[in-house]
Write an enzyme that holds these catalytic residues in place. Structure first.
Site, short mmCIF file in Angstrom:
data_model
loop_
_atom_site.label_atom_id
_atom_site.label_comp_id
_atom_site.label_asym_id
_atom_site.label_seq_id
_atom_site.Cartn_x
_atom_site.Cartn_y
_atom_site.Cartn_z
CG ASP A 26 -0.11 -0.04 2.54
OD1 ASP A 26 1.06 -0.46 2.51
OD2 ASP A 26 -0.66 0.37 3.58
CE1 TYR A 144 3.97 1.95 12.01
CE2 TYR A 144 2.44 3.03 10.51
CZ TYR A 144 3.23 1.95 10.85
OH TYR A 144 3.27 0.87 10.01
N PRO A 145 3.41 6.41 16.66
CG PRO A 145 4.84 5.89 18.44
CD PRO A 145 4.26 5.33 17.18
CE LYS A 177 1.44 -2.22 9.28
NZ LYS A 177 2.18 -0.98 9.04
N GLY A 202 8.13 -3.07 8.66
CA GLY A 202 9.55 -3.10 8.34
C GLY A 202 10.19 -1.76 8.64
O1 LIG Z 1 2.40 -2.24 6.62
C1 LIG Z 1 3.21 -1.47 6.13
C2 LIG Z 1 2.72 -0.32 5.39
O2 LIG Z 1 1.32 -0.25 5.45
C3 LIG Z 1 4.66 -1.71 6.34
O3 LIG Z 1 5.44 -1.15 5.37
P1 LIG Z 1 7.02 -1.10 5.49
O4 LIG Z 1 7.48 -2.46 5.95
O5 LIG Z 1 7.51 -0.79 4.10
O6 LIG Z 1 7.39 -0.06 6.50
#
Ligand SMILES: O=C(CO)COP(=O)(O)O
Length: 272
Positions: A26, A144-145, A177, A202
């Site tokens: 995405d 994400y913070p 996540k 990642g």
């Molecule tokens: O779930 C993800 C993006 O929606 C993770 O992407 P990356 O591993 O490239 O950071």
């Protein structure tokens, strides 16, 4: 509330050992053009050939690229995106109902915390979870913070990540996540802060594949539920090999060394 539907979908998504190996494609809309992600059908084919549990993808690409893999890997419909010009705001781009229509086993929504617009983003997430509950649809939230109130120097602080995963639990998310905080000790505190399953992104372009394998193992060792990687997988010359190697760690409790060997055997590329 259809708890039974949620149970069935989660069972399909986490069919191995309750852990998750999903791959996200995405990033183009969120981060801009990546040459490696442009041949999207080829990339989805290569990823799916590795046998991930799920693929996280936007709605327009489901029919064109994902449909051939229905029944082999789960569809995780991505329902929001940030953008290269507004990386800290996840705009809602579709609904849970669309995920139901498309046969998704989960829907995912991004939520950036720690910024001026946190109230709006958590309200969106709370409403999204409520809609998902009416359909028995599991929710994976990418929390994400990294909002504008958090100084750059604190962006990897475990406390902010603990806050993110706890917020997910409090809003009824099934799987959160977030980013790995860099070491197992701090990440174990993140995991201990929540009742949901936690998986990691990642977080970079993925040139150091061995560190991706090590991070995966560390996350599992402290009680994490797996990964949703994007760039580590599709930026690699052989996405199929990366998925198989990750699966060896996640679903077979394999070691990093075994995963590296498997990757080398499949790609004939020595890694160090
Ligand atoms: O779930 C993800 C993006 O929606 C993770 O992407 P990356 O591993 O490239 O950071």
């Amino acid at each position: 509330m259809s708890f039974f539907g949620k149970k069935i979908r989660l069972q399909r998504l986490l069919s191995g050992n309750g852990r998750l190996l999903s791959v996200a494609v995405d990033q183009a809309m969120a981060r801009g053009i990546f040459e490696e992600l442009m041949p999207i059908q080829r990339k989805v084919d290569e990823i799916a050939s590795g046998g991930p549990d799920g693929i996280t993808i936007h709605k327009g690409l489901v029919e064109s690229c994902f449909a051939p893999f229905a029944g082999k890997t789960s569809l995780v419909l991505k329902c929001s995106t940030f953008s290269p010009w507004q990386p800290n705001y996840d705009a809602w781009v579709t609904s849970v109902l669309e995920g139901v229509r498309m046969g998704a086993d989960a829907v995912s929504l991004g939520c950036i915390v720690g910024g001026d617009d946190q109230p709006e983003q958590i309200r969106n997430l709370g409403e999204f979870v409520a809609e998902a509950n009416t359909f028995g649809m599991p929710v994976i939230a990418h929390i994400y913070p990294r909002g504008n109130k958090i100084p750059e120097s604190e962006k990897m602080d475990w406390r902010h990540h603990a806050y993110a995963v706890r917020l997910g639990a409090e809003l009824g998310v099934d799987i959160v996540k977030t980013h790995y905080t860099g070491d197992p000790q701090s990440f174990s505190k993140v995991i201990a802060s929540t009742t949901c399953k936690v998986v990691v992104a990642g977080g970079d372009t993925g040139n150091d594949i061995l560190s991706a394998f090590q991070m995966t193992k560390d996350v599992l060792d402290v009680g994490g539920a797996g990964i949703t990687f994007g760039r580590f997988v599709w930026n690699n010359q052989n996405p199929t090999a990366v998925v198989r190697a990750l699966s060896h760690i996640i679903h077979k409790d394999g070691s990093v060394q075994e995963a590296a060997q498997l990757y080398e055997d499949l790609t004939k590329t020595k890694i160090s």
